[in-house]
Each structure stands twice: as structure tokens, then as C-alpha cells.
Scaffold this active site. Structure first.
Site, mmCIF file in Angstrom:
data_model
loop_
_atom_site.group_PDB
_atom_site.id
_atom_site.type_symbol
_atom_site.label_atom_id
_atom_site.label_comp_id
_atom_site.label_asym_id
_atom_site.label_seq_id
_atom_site.Cartn_x
_atom_site.Cartn_y
_atom_site.Cartn_z
ATOM 1 N N SER A 142 -0.012 3.974 5.403
ATOM 2 C CA SER A 142 -0.900 3.136 4.583
ATOM 3 C C SER A 142 -2.289 3.097 5.200
ATOM 4 C CB SER A 142 -0.340 1.717 4.489
ATOM 5 O OG SER A 142 0.970 1.766 3.967
ATOM 6 N N GLN A 197 9.678 1.434 16.521
ATOM 7 C CA GLN A 197 10.150 0.344 15.651
ATOM 8 C C GLN A 197 11.577 0.604 15.181
ATOM 9 O OE1 GLN A 197 7.901 -1.829 12.386
ATOM 10 N NE2 GLN A 197 8.899 -0.270 11.148
ATOM 11 N N GLN A 230 3.030 -9.866 13.180
ATOM 12 C CA GLN A 230 3.144 -8.617 13.931
ATOM 13 C C GLN A 230 1.787 -7.961 14.200
ATOM 14 O OE1 GLN A 230 5.563 -6.645 10.714
ATOM 15 N NE2 GLN A 230 4.453 -4.831 11.368
ATOM 16 N N HIS A 239 6.734 6.172 1.368
ATOM 17 C CA HIS A 239 7.605 5.086 0.906
ATOM 18 C C HIS A 239 8.534 5.577 -0.206
ATOM 19 C CE1 HIS A 239 4.269 2.471 2.581
ATOM 20 N NE2 HIS A 239 5.334 1.952 3.137
ATOM 21 N N ALA A 271 0.868 -1.193 0.000
ATOM 22 C CA ALA A 271 0.000 0.000 0.000
ATOM 23 C C ALA A 271 0.902 1.239 0.000
ATOM 24 C CB ALA A 271 -0.969 -0.002 1.181
ATOM 25 N N LEU A 272 1.808 1.260 -0.954
ATOM 26 C CA LEU A 272 2.866 2.283 -0.964
ATOM 27 C C LEU A 272 2.291 3.681 -1.192
ATOM 28 C CD1 LEU A 272 5.649 0.424 -2.995
ATOM 29 C CD2 LEU A 272 5.184 0.357 -0.547
ATOM 30 N N HIS A 273 2.929 4.672 -0.573
ATOM 31 C CA HIS A 273 2.505 6.072 -0.686
ATOM 32 C C HIS A 273 3.751 6.954 -0.755
ATOM 33 C CE1 HIS A 273 3.604 6.144 3.523
ATOM 34 N NE2 HIS A 273 2.739 5.186 3.773
ATOM 35 N N LYS A 309 8.470 7.607 11.197
ATOM 36 C CA LYS A 309 7.109 7.667 11.740
ATOM 37 C C LYS A 309 6.906 6.564 12.781
ATOM 38 C CE LYS A 309 3.442 6.130 9.729
ATOM 39 N NZ LYS A 309 2.891 5.248 10.807
ATOM 40 N N ASP A 310 7.442 5.377 12.478
ATOM 41 C CA ASP A 310 7.372 4.270 13.440
ATOM 42 C C ASP A 310 8.622 4.361 14.320
ATOM 43 O OD1 ASP A 310 5.033 2.385 12.432
ATOM 44 O OD2 ASP A 310 6.073 3.199 10.693
HETATM 45 O O1 PAF Z 1 6.968 -0.742 9.133
HETATM 46 C C1 PAF Z 1 6.485 -1.699 8.482
HETATM 47 O O2 PAF Z 1 5.872 -1.525 7.428
HETATM 48 C C2 PAF Z 1 6.654 -3.120 9.031
HETATM 49 O O3 PAF Z 1 6.608 -3.129 10.416
HETATM 50 C C3 PAF Z 1 7.927 -3.801 8.517
HETATM 51 C C4 PAF Z 1 9.178 -3.107 8.982
HETATM 52 C C5 PAF Z 1 7.894 -3.856 6.985
HETATM 53 C C6 PAF Z 1 7.980 -5.239 9.019
HETATM 54 O O4 PAF Z 1 6.886 -5.981 8.591
#
Ligand code: PAF
Length: 290
Positions: free
Chosen positions: A185, A148, A53, A22, A17-19, A144-145
Site C-alpha cells: 500500500s 509479522q 502499531q 491483497h 488501500a487494497l492492491h 511480504k511482512d
Molecule cells: O499487515 C497489515 O496490514 C497489518 O499489520 C495487519 C496485520 C492488518 C494488522 O493491523
């Protein structure tokens, strides 16, 4: 994939779901790939909606998917390989794909780790696996994450010290829509009213940047978010690296997670996260798309 990644690659791990956000990651990957010693590495975009996840099955089910459009984006952006493996390639039934050790920043802060139990175990599992499958020399992750990004950095560093691959983690600044909403996304799941209310997220974090007390900044964010009718999971100021309590003299970050009730998506709630450096210094570094 095996041929392209023989000498390493620069990986952009995504769930599709690229934007425009990305696109920034991919452009950074291309710059990093061209700057490597001894020639250009291929840029690989992985597209895999990782079941391990998601802590809620419905969230996994409604996660947007559009592989044809994603491939068209990647072609326009000069990506060398789109790696879109099936679940059986990432998690072969006859092979144990371990989670491995989780760094402290994945378990202690009480942020995504508390509100999405098991999420970072799934992220670490899939990121380790994607790095192994693609032979990545570098991998790009969006700011943004934020939690993570810190988790992946700490995980890769710990793995490297234990003799694992030496993978450079390249951070990419958040890209925002014209109103300030961080690109995600999940924004596709917002209806018009939800999108308007979600505008409060970046307003809240921006406002907090001008407030010098962490406790007051947190109260400000919660107030703005609640006034907009958003369900606040957390609105905090934390140490930018450990995501623990603020340490005097160390960089900090304001971080928010909210639920936005929407009429679409079965009348569900769209979960959005965002963050910025705290306190605000100089002009915001993020790109506004469009
Ligand atoms: O940030 C994401 O889109 C996901 O957590 C990742 C890093 C692709 C792992 O599935």
C-alpha cells in the site's frame, strides 16, 4: 459481523488501500473458506488502520486510505463481509484490550522489532482483537511482512496452547510489480524517481540468492541498495522461522528494510520491506501482477 462469523470465518486482516497483493490473499481465503469441513465459511476482509502499531504519528497520518475503492475491490473479489470498525469498536474506551504476551520472534531479531519499537505489540494487540471480534477460524497473512507472519504464527500457537482459539494461519506469497517491486500500500506514496530507485530492493535480494555465504550476501545487498541511493535499515540473511542467526540445515530468508526519499509526502521517506528465500532455489514462486 456477529451473524456472519457465528460459525467462524476466514479473515483477511488489512489496513486498506487494497492492491493486487491483497487480491491474492482474498483468493486464498476464498479457497480456504470453500475447503472447510461442513460447508463454506464467509470470507471477511477487515479494514482498520491500526494506530497502536505505528511508531510515528506522521506515518499513521499519511498512510493511504480509500474505503470506497476498497469496498469495490472486495465486491469484485466475492468477499462476503467488509469489516471496517471504528477505533472505538476495536479499542473501546471502557474496555481493556491487552497486548498479551509477545513471542520471542517479535522481540529478539533486531529487525522490525528494533527499527519500529512497539510495532509488534500493536500488531499482536490488533490481530488478537480482530480474531476475537470476527470469530476467525483461519486468517491469511502476506509473506511480504515476513517477520509479522512469524510473529502471528508464534502468537496464535502460544495462545492456542493456553486455551485460546485454534486459528489456522495461511501464508500468501508476495505479489510483485513488473519490475520486481513487492506490492505494498505504501508504494502509492512513491514518486517516479523513488519508484525507480526502489527497483533496487528486489534486485539486491535476488542477487543475494545466488551467493552462498550469508556475510557476502548481506554485503551484496547493502552495496546494491546504497548504490541506488536508498537508506538501508537492514539487509540480512537469517533463519526463516526464528529470524535469529542462520542455523545450518534450516531454511533461511534474505530480508531488507529501506527508506526511499521522495519529493511528495512532504518530502518524506517511504519505508519499504521485502524478503525472499535464501539461497534461491528453483524459479521464484511469487506472482508478477498485471
Ligand atoms: O499487515 C497489515 O496490514 C497489518 O499489520 C495487519 C496485520 C492488518 C494488522 O493491523
Amino acid at each position: 459481523m456477529a451473524a456472519a462469523g457465528r460459525h467462524g470465518c476466514v479473515l483477511v486482516p488489512t489496513m486498506g488501500a487494497l492492491h493486487a497483493g491483497h487480491a491474492t490473499l482474498i483468493e486464498l481465503a476464498r479457497a480456504r473458506a470453500g475447503a472447510c469441513v461442513g460447508g463454506t465459511l464467509p470470507v471477511v476482509v477487515s479494514i482498520f488502520v491500526n494506530p497502536s502499531q505505528f511508531n510515528e504519528a506522521t506515518d499513521f497520518d499519511v498512510y493511504p486510505r480509500d474505503l470506497d475503492a476498497d469496498c469495490a475491490w472486495c465486491a469484485r473479489l466475492g468477499v462476503d463481509v467488509v469489516f471496517a470498525p471504528g477505533v472505538d469498536v476495536v479499542y473501546p474506551p471502557d474496555e481493556d484490550v491487552p497486548v498479551g504476551e509477545l513471542p520471542a520472534v517479535a522481540k529478539g531479531p533486531g529487525l522490525e522489532d528494533s527499527f519500529r519499537p512497539g510495532h509488534f505489540a500493536g500488531v499482536c494487540r490488533v490481530v488478537r482483537r480482530l480474531i476475537a471480534l470476527t470469530g476467525a477460524a483461519a486468517a491469511v497473512f502476506g509473506e511480504k511482512d515476513w517477520q509479522q507472519l512469524q510473529v502471528v504464527r508464534a502468537m496464535v500457537e502460544a495462545d492456542r496452547k493456553r486455551g485460546g482459539p485454534d486459528v489456522e494461519i495461511v501464508p500468501a506469497a508476495t505479489v510483485r510489480e513488473a519490475g520486481g517491486l513487492a506490492m505494498s500500500s505504501r508504494n502509492r506514496l512513491l514518486d517516479a524517481a523513488g519508484r525507480r530507485r526502489a527497483g533496487a530492493i528486489s534486485r539486491a535480494i535476488r542477487g543475494a540468492g545466488a551467493i552462498r555465504s550469508p556475510a557476502q550476501a548481506e554485503r551484496h545487498m547493502a552495496g546494491v541498495l546504497e548504490a541506488a541511493g536508498l537508506e538501508v535499515e537492514y539487509a540480512v540473511v537469517r533463519d526463516a522461522e526464528t529470524l535469529g542467526e542462520v542455523r545450518p540445515g534450516f531454511p533461511c530468508r534474505a530480508l531488507v528494510a529501506v527508506g526511499v526519499a521522495v519529493a511528495g509526502a512532504g518530502g518524506g521517506v517511504v519505508r519499504l520491506i521485502d524478503n525472499r528465500p535464501w539461497p534461491a532455489v528453483g524459479p521464484a514462486m511469487e506472482t508478477i501482477a498485471g
